[in-house]
Design a protein around this motif. Structure first.
Motif, PDB file in Angstrom:
ATOM      1  N   VAL A 155      29.319   8.241  81.216  1.00 14.51           N
ATOM      2  CA  VAL A 155      28.396   7.525  82.097  1.00 14.51           C
ATOM      3  C   VAL A 155      27.004   8.099  81.883  1.00 14.51           C
ATOM      4  O   VAL A 155      26.828   9.317  81.827  1.00 14.51           O
ATOM      5  CB  VAL A 155      28.811   7.659  83.580  1.00 14.51           C
ATOM      6  N   THR A 157      22.994   8.367  83.245  1.00 13.85           N
ATOM      7  CA  THR A 157      22.080   8.193  84.378  1.00 13.85           C
ATOM      8  C   THR A 157      20.748   8.853  84.025  1.00 13.85           C
ATOM      9  O   THR A 157      20.626   9.505  82.987  1.00 13.85           O
ATOM     10  CB  THR A 157      22.631   8.847  85.661  1.00 13.85           C
ATOM     11  N   THR A 165      27.538  12.677  92.722  1.00 16.64           N
ATOM     12  CA  THR A 165      27.415  11.263  93.083  1.00 16.64           C
ATOM     13  C   THR A 165      27.920  10.332  91.983  1.00 16.64           C
ATOM     14  O   THR A 165      28.101   9.137  92.218  1.00 16.64           O
ATOM     15  CB  THR A 165      25.950  10.906  93.394  1.00 16.64           C
ATOM     16  N   ARG A 166      28.145  10.862  90.784  1.00 16.06           N
ATOM     17  CA  ARG A 166      28.614  10.038  89.670  1.00 16.06           C
ATOM     18  C   ARG A 166      30.050  10.355  89.276  1.00 16.06           C
ATOM     19  O   ARG A 166      30.553   9.828  88.301  1.00 16.06           O
ATOM     20  CB  ARG A 166      27.706  10.242  88.447  1.00 16.06           C
ATOM     21  N   GLU A 168      33.008   9.618  90.619  1.00 16.79           N
ATOM     22  CA  GLU A 168      33.942   8.493  90.634  1.00 16.79           C
ATOM     23  C   GLU A 168      33.633   7.508  89.506  1.00 16.79           C
ATOM     24  O   GLU A 168      34.548   6.892  88.945  1.00 16.79           O
ATOM     25  CB  GLU A 168      33.907   7.800  91.992  1.00 16.79           C
ATOM     26  N   HIS A 169      32.358   7.339  89.158  1.00 22.18           N
ATOM     27  CA  HIS A 169      32.004   6.460  88.048  1.00 22.18           C
ATOM     28  C   HIS A 169      32.577   6.995  86.734  1.00 22.18           C
ATOM     29  O   HIS A 169      33.060   6.222  85.900  1.00 22.18           O
ATOM     30  CB  HIS A 169      30.484   6.338  87.933  1.00 22.18           C
ATOM     31  N   ASP A 172      36.246   6.354  86.719  1.00 24.91           N
ATOM     32  CA  ASP A 172      36.508   4.926  86.480  1.00 24.91           C
ATOM     33  C   ASP A 172      36.312   4.557  85.009  1.00 24.91           C
ATOM     34  O   ASP A 172      36.867   3.551  84.545  1.00 24.91           O
ATOM     35  CB  ASP A 172      35.590   4.063  87.347  1.00 24.91           C
ATOM     36  N   ALA A 173      35.501   5.348  84.294  1.00 25.84           N
ATOM     37  CA  ALA A 173      35.254   5.059  82.881  1.00 25.84           C
ATOM     38  C   ALA A 173      36.433   5.458  81.995  1.00 25.84           C
ATOM     39  O   ALA A 173      36.463   5.100  80.815  1.00 25.84           O
ATOM     40  CB  ALA A 173      33.990   5.785  82.412  1.00 25.84           C
TER      41      ALA A 173
END
Length: 286
Positions: A155, A157, A165-166, A168-169, A172-173
């Motif tokens: 991910v 950013t 804050t990232r 879970e992203h 999910d990846a």
């Protein structure tokens, strides 16, 4: 392509793996430039961090290289190639699902700071994963890797984004397809992360998904729990021996940053830099 394999070019073994994953042209007319030559030119550019115009003429027109790179970046070709390799490795039992999560900061070169409007992004720096941190404009690469130091989820950013804050992203990846029927695998056996990911929300997320984890508690959280006495609850479980494996993600970042086009960001758009990280990750898998 025949002859001696030069530095930064695909070996015969690497080409044997990648050649079957590249898309066909699907368009009648003049044959397109040789895929191996073009891919060698793209890899040379990303390995060295050079400008597209400086790619050696032996790889053909730099406009052709850039056009092919940009097309494959936008249509998801590089991402599909990475997923295909991961699926093959998983089918062979060659993925260690002891997953480590962390992030690294990548400084943005001045050539990357004028992000232009893209097909799916706006003109704001944040839309292109650029943010101002202590060292100036930068991008943060959030990564989950397997127990052998190979990227599973990526991910991007801005450099000023907080790691937790990232989380879970990044989780999910992680989507490793099956070579046969069945849903992609998305759940690791165990997750390791440093104190930057120590939060109730993250621990609750992992418990909800049934994922064991090893994340050390921050000093302020421990002090607050002790101050509350019996109301502070039990300390989270922590296995020091398991935590020693966390450095695998640091070694993964070290190997990725051997690609100079990744270690310093020169790409203006999110899609192009995402493709750069994906290509470097692809070579770690093969």
């Amino acid at each position: 392509m025949s002859g001696v394999v030069r530095r930064h070019e695909l070996s015969d073994a690497e080409w044997a793996v990648l050649s079957g994953l590249l898309p066909s042209s699907g368009v009648a007319g003049r044959p397109r430039s040789d895929d191996r030559v073009v891919l060698n030119g793209i890899v040379w550019k990303l390995r060295t961090g050079s400008a597209w115009r400086d790619v050696p003429q032996r790889y053909g027109s730099w406009q052709t290289l850039y056009t092919r790179f940009r097309r494959w970046a936008l249509d998801g070709t590089f991402s599909r190639m990475l997923k295909a390799i991961q699926a093959q490795k998983d089918a062979a039992g060659d993925i260690d699902w002891l997953v480590s999560v962390d992030s690294t900061i990548v400084r943005a070169h001045q050539h990357a700071t004028g992000g232009k409007r893209g097909p799916s992004t706006g003109t704001k720096r944040g839309d292109h994963a650029l943010g101002r941190s202590r060292g100036g404009l930068s991008t943060k690469v959030h990564l989950a890797c397997d127990g052998r130091g190979r990227p599973l989820g990526i991910v991007l950013t801005g450099g000023n984004a907080n790691d937790c804050t990232r989380f879970e992203h990044v989780m999910d990846a992680i989507r490793v397809p099956r070579t046969g029927p069945g849903r992609p695998r998305t759940r690791p056996d165990h997750v390791i992360a440093d104190k930057g990911y120590s939060s109730r929300k993250i621990r609750a997320y992992l418990r909800r998904r049934g994922i064991a984890h090893t994340i050390p508690e921050r000093a302020d959280q421990s002090a607050n729990r002790h101050r509350r006495g019996s109301y502070g609850g039990r300390p989270p479980g922590f296995n020091r021996i398991t935590y020693r494996h966390r450095n695998v993600v640091e070694r993964c970042f070290g190997r990725l940053k051997q690609w100079r086009g990744l270690a310093t960001r020169y790409d203006k758009t999110r899609e192009s830099y995402q493709a750069t990280v994906t290509i470097a990750s692809l070579f770690l898998w093969i």
